[in-house]
Design a protein around this motif. Structure first.
Motif, PDB file in Angstrom:
ATOM      1  N   HIS A 131       0.845  -1.210   0.000  1.00  0.00           N
ATOM      2  CA  HIS A 131       0.000   0.000   0.000  1.00  0.00           C
ATOM      3  C   HIS A 131       0.879   1.260   0.000  1.00  0.00           C
ATOM      4  O   HIS A 131       0.540   2.252  -0.628  1.00  0.00           O
ATOM      5  N   THR A 188      -1.111  -8.021  15.307  1.00  0.00           N
ATOM      6  CA  THR A 188      -2.288  -7.291  14.819  1.00  0.00           C
ATOM      7  C   THR A 188      -3.525  -8.185  14.854  1.00  0.00           C
ATOM      8  O   THR A 188      -4.625  -7.741  15.213  1.00  0.00           O
ATOM      9  N   GLY A 233      -1.365 -13.333   5.096  1.00  0.00           N
ATOM     10  CA  GLY A 233      -0.333 -13.194   6.132  1.00  0.00           C
ATOM     11  C   GLY A 233      -0.910 -12.979   7.522  1.00  0.00           C
ATOM     12  O   GLY A 233      -0.536 -13.664   8.473  1.00  0.00           O
ATOM     13  N   LEU A 234      -1.830 -12.048   7.651  1.00  0.00           N
ATOM     14  CA  LEU A 234      -2.446 -11.795   8.957  1.00  0.00           C
ATOM     15  C   LEU A 234      -3.535 -12.823   9.254  1.00  0.00           C
ATOM     16  O   LEU A 234      -3.586 -13.421  10.329  1.00  0.00           O
ATOM     17  N   ASP A 269      -8.866 -17.380  -2.777  1.00  0.00           N
ATOM     18  CA  ASP A 269      -7.785 -18.225  -3.275  1.00  0.00           C
ATOM     19  C   ASP A 269      -7.907 -19.601  -2.600  1.00  0.00           C
ATOM     20  O   ASP A 269      -7.791 -19.698  -1.373  1.00  0.00           O
ATOM     21  N   LYS A 282      -5.239 -20.715  -0.084  1.00  0.00           N
ATOM     22  CA  LYS A 282      -5.322 -20.075   1.244  1.00  0.00           C
ATOM     23  C   LYS A 282      -6.439 -20.728   2.058  1.00  0.00           C
ATOM     24  O   LYS A 282      -6.302 -20.915   3.266  1.00  0.00           O
ATOM     25  N   VAL A 297      -9.003  -7.871   4.789  1.00  0.00           N
ATOM     26  CA  VAL A 297      -8.806  -7.418   3.405  1.00  0.00           C
ATOM     27  C   VAL A 297      -9.082  -5.908   3.355  1.00  0.00           C
ATOM     28  O   VAL A 297      -8.201  -5.119   3.017  1.00  0.00           O
ATOM     29  N   LEU A 328      -6.575  -2.644   4.808  1.00  0.00           N
ATOM     30  CA  LEU A 328      -6.494  -1.256   4.338  1.00  0.00           C
ATOM     31  C   LEU A 328      -6.621  -1.165   2.819  1.00  0.00           C
ATOM     32  O   LEU A 328      -6.151  -0.203   2.212  1.00  0.00           O
ATOM     33  N   TRP A 368      -2.704  -2.354  14.705  1.00  0.00           N
ATOM     34  CA  TRP A 368      -1.479  -3.021  15.203  1.00  0.00           C
ATOM     35  C   TRP A 368      -1.755  -3.677  16.545  1.00  0.00           C
ATOM     36  O   TRP A 368      -2.701  -4.486  16.651  1.00  0.00           O
ATOM     37  N   LEU A 377       3.931 -10.983  -3.805  1.00  0.00           N
ATOM     38  CA  LEU A 377       2.861 -10.731  -2.825  1.00  0.00           C
ATOM     39  C   LEU A 377       1.717  -9.992  -3.514  1.00  0.00           C
ATOM     40  O   LEU A 377       0.536 -10.292  -3.305  1.00  0.00           O
ATOM     41  N   SER A 392       1.834 -17.689   2.593  1.00  0.00           N
ATOM     42  CA  SER A 392       1.292 -17.037   3.797  1.00  0.00           C
ATOM     43  C   SER A 392       2.101 -15.787   4.125  1.00  0.00           C
ATOM     44  O   SER A 392       1.612 -14.686   3.924  1.00  0.00           O
TER      45      SER A 392
HETATM   46  P1  NAD Z   1      -1.977 -10.639   2.294  1.00  0.00           P
HETATM   47  O1  NAD Z   1      -1.833 -10.164   0.916  1.00  0.00           O
HETATM   48  O2  NAD Z   1      -0.976 -11.569   2.875  1.00  0.00           O
HETATM   49  O3  NAD Z   1      -3.415 -11.316   2.500  1.00  0.00           O
HETATM   50  C1  NAD Z   1      -4.597 -10.800   1.955  1.00  0.00           C
HETATM   51  C2  NAD Z   1      -5.542 -11.973   1.714  1.00  0.00           C
HETATM   52  O4  NAD Z   1      -6.796 -11.470   1.301  1.00  0.00           O
HETATM   53  C3  NAD Z   1      -5.067 -12.929   0.614  1.00  0.00           C
HETATM   54  O5  NAD Z   1      -5.125 -14.262   1.080  1.00  0.00           O
HETATM   55  C4  NAD Z   1      -6.053 -12.677  -0.523  1.00  0.00           C
HETATM   56  O6  NAD Z   1      -6.263 -13.830  -1.326  1.00  0.00           O
HETATM   57  C5  NAD Z   1      -7.290 -12.286   0.250  1.00  0.00           C
HETATM   58  N1  NAD Z   1      -8.281 -11.513  -0.505  1.00  0.00           N
HETATM   59  C6  NAD Z   1      -8.063 -10.545  -1.423  1.00  0.00           C
HETATM   60  N2  NAD Z   1      -9.237 -10.078  -1.886  1.00  0.00           N
HETATM   61  C7  NAD Z   1     -10.211 -10.756  -1.245  1.00  0.00           C
HETATM   62  C8  NAD Z   1     -11.636 -10.725  -1.294  1.00  0.00           C
HETATM   63  N3  NAD Z   1     -12.280  -9.886  -2.105  1.00  0.00           N
HETATM   64  N4  NAD Z   1     -12.330 -11.582  -0.491  1.00  0.00           N
HETATM   65  C9  NAD Z   1     -11.679 -12.418   0.335  1.00  0.00           C
HETATM   66  N5  NAD Z   1     -10.330 -12.488   0.428  1.00  0.00           N
HETATM   67  C10 NAD Z   1      -9.605 -11.674  -0.365  1.00  0.00           C
HETATM   68  O7  NAD Z   1      -2.072  -9.301   3.214  1.00  0.00           O
HETATM   69  P2  NAD Z   1      -1.703  -9.107   4.779  1.00  0.00           P
HETATM   70  O8  NAD Z   1      -0.259  -8.767   4.908  1.00  0.00           O
HETATM   71  O9  NAD Z   1      -2.310 -10.200   5.551  1.00  0.00           O
HETATM   72  O10 NAD Z   1      -2.497  -7.735   5.081  1.00  0.00           O
HETATM   73  C11 NAD Z   1      -3.904  -7.707   4.985  1.00  0.00           C
HETATM   74  C12 NAD Z   1      -4.391  -6.274   5.107  1.00  0.00           C
HETATM   75  O11 NAD Z   1      -4.209  -5.800   6.456  1.00  0.00           O
HETATM   76  C13 NAD Z   1      -3.632  -5.281   4.216  1.00  0.00           C
HETATM   77  O12 NAD Z   1      -4.538  -4.332   3.704  1.00  0.00           O
HETATM   78  C14 NAD Z   1      -2.681  -4.621   5.194  1.00  0.00           C
HETATM   79  O13 NAD Z   1      -2.276  -3.348   4.779  1.00  0.00           O
HETATM   80  C15 NAD Z   1      -3.547  -4.555   6.433  1.00  0.00           C
HETATM   81  N6  NAD Z   1      -2.847  -4.421   7.711  1.00  0.00           N
HETATM   82  C16 NAD Z   1      -3.474  -3.692   8.662  1.00  0.00           C
HETATM   83  C17 NAD Z   1      -2.902  -3.573   9.914  1.00  0.00           C
HETATM   84  C18 NAD Z   1      -3.598  -2.801  11.000  1.00  0.00           C
HETATM   85  O14 NAD Z   1      -2.981  -2.528  12.029  1.00  0.00           O
HETATM   86  N7  NAD Z   1      -4.858  -2.458  10.848  1.00  0.00           N
HETATM   87  C19 NAD Z   1      -1.673  -4.188  10.197  1.00  0.00           C
HETATM   88  C20 NAD Z   1      -1.068  -4.953   9.182  1.00  0.00           C
HETATM   89  C21 NAD Z   1      -1.672  -5.075   7.946  1.00  0.00           C
END
Ligand code: NAD
Ligand code: ZN
Ligand code: ZN
Length: 334
Positions: free
Chosen positions: A42, A151, A175-176, A197, A200, A236, A260, A284, A321, A328
């Motif tokens: 992002h 998080t 990942g999260l 996916d 996943k 997501v 986000l 976080w 990614l 993951s």
């Molecule tokens: P990632 O890319 O590892 O995982 C995202 C997952 O969402 C993937 O498995 C993907 O297939 C799935 N996905 C995508 N579109 C989808 C949909 N329409 N329906 C269902 N699943 C869908 O990302 P990540 O590192 O796990 O981060 C996830 C989000 O959390 C990001 O936007 C990241 O910026 C945000 N984030 C927020 C915080 C916070 O403190 N709020 C902290 C870390 C990350």
């Protein structure tokens, strides 16, 4: 030393920079692993609606490193010891820090987002952000514990107030979200995992989800669990998942927003109001929660999945990614 730096939108490169010198109150870490988060994408691809990111900036906000040099006035940190970095840092003095909500500190600069982070050979870190890593926790796991696990833990337990036996939906099991599946099922919740996916979804089934479904096959009017889904956590955060979260949650339930992917999004105000749906943001986690998360991992209650790759390959892994090709979580090792 080498550092992967953000120079502005879509300009992220591995370059040579001076090794940082720890200022007063800081510790120099030799980085042992730094996790790659979707938030990095992002930032790099300018998807945060103008949220200010200084440039140039070394990214990398999930850090595990070994203390190699202490700045002035640092006590309680051992040279040679491994530490996980609490990314939001916390000033220790503001009203939020004093109340234990140091993730909301008004006086700190977040690692890898507002000050240089861990995609480098070395990083200087304020001493108060360091949390010792238990021996049983490998470097890369400690790195991803600082965000991908922390998080998820904060979102489910602190903001979401998840209880054993509750039905919970986790939207996005990357990942999260895959850690969220593990945490919720370890607590005795019944988990619906949702992604687009199939790989996943299969991982989510293997890590404790009772049901795992493609969001395009999910009818929110017919939730597929044997009990009401009283908590939905959206990892997501695009318009589609925010809508789905508010449709899927049972009356009186909670929606926790973590992802986000879009900066705005639809609000089902009539439903949220008349059925008392709480829509909550989660950011976080706290330093105290990070210590708990590392302990929970050391005891084998949560097993974060992470693959390691050399720091030189960071641009490749950013692209992978982005293309949804990371299984993951990836951590880069200098
Ligand atoms: P990632 O890319 O590892 O995982 C995202 C997952 O969402 C993937 O498995 C993907 O297939 C799935 N996905 C995508 N579109 C989808 C949909 N329409 N329906 C269902 N699943 C869908 O990302 P990540 O590192 O796990 O981060 C996830 C989000 O959390 C990001 O936007 C990241 O910026 C945000 N984030 C927020 C915080 C916070 O403190 N709020 C902290 C870390 C990350
Ligand atoms: Zn992150
Ligand atoms: Zn503070």
């Amino acid at each position: 030393m080498r550092a992967a730096r953000y120079f502005g939108p879509r300009d992220f490169r591995l370059v040579e920079v001076e090794r940082p010198v720890p200022a007063r109150g800081e510790v120099l870490l030799r980085v042992r692993a730094a996790g790659l988060c979707h938030s990095d994408l992002h930032i790099i691809f300018d998807e945060l609606g103008g949220f200010p990111i200084p440039a140039p900036l070394t990214l990398g906000h999930e850090i595990c490193g070994e203390a190699v040099e202490l700045g002035e006035d640092v006590t309680g940190i051992e040279i040679g010891r491994r530490y996980a970095v609490f990314g939001p840092v916390g000033c220790g003095n503001c009203a939020y820090c004093r109340a234990g909500r140091d993730n909301l500190c008004t006086g700190s600069r977040w690692m890898g987002i507002a000050r240089d982070g861990g995609y480098a050979d070395y990083v200087a870190v304020p001493a108060q952000a360091l949390v010792p890593v238990p021996d049983a926790v490998p470097d890369a796991v400690a790195a991803v514990a600082t965000d991908a696990v922390l998080t998820s833990y904060h979102a489910l337990l602190t903001v979401g107030r998840l209880q054993p036996g509750e039905g919970v939906a986790i939207l996005g099991v990357g990942g999260l979200g895959l850690n969220a599946v593990q945490i919720a099922s370890a607590l005795g919740a019944v988990v619906l995992a949702v992604d687009i996916d199939e790989r996943k979804l299969e991982l989510a089934r293997r890590h404790g989800a009772a049901v795992a479904l493609d969001s395009r096959q999910l009818d929110p009017q017919q939730p597929p669990l044997d009990r009401p889904i009283t908590l939905v956590a959206d990892f997501v955060g695009n318009d589609q998942t925010k809508l789905l979260a508010q449709q899927l949650v049972a009356r009186g339930g909670r929606v926790v927003l973590v992802g986000l992917a879009s900066v705005g999004g639809p609000l089902l105000a009539l439903r949220d109001i008349s059925e008392e749906i709480a829509v909550l943001g989660s950011f976080w986690g706290t330093r105290a929660e990070l210590a708990t998360v590392l302990d929970v991992i050391a005891r084998g209650l949560v097993r974060p999945r992470v693959e390691t790759h050399p720091l030189e390959e960071i641009l490749t892994w950013v692209e992978r990614l982005r293309a949804g090709e990371v299984e993951s979580r990836v951590a880069l090792v200098p």
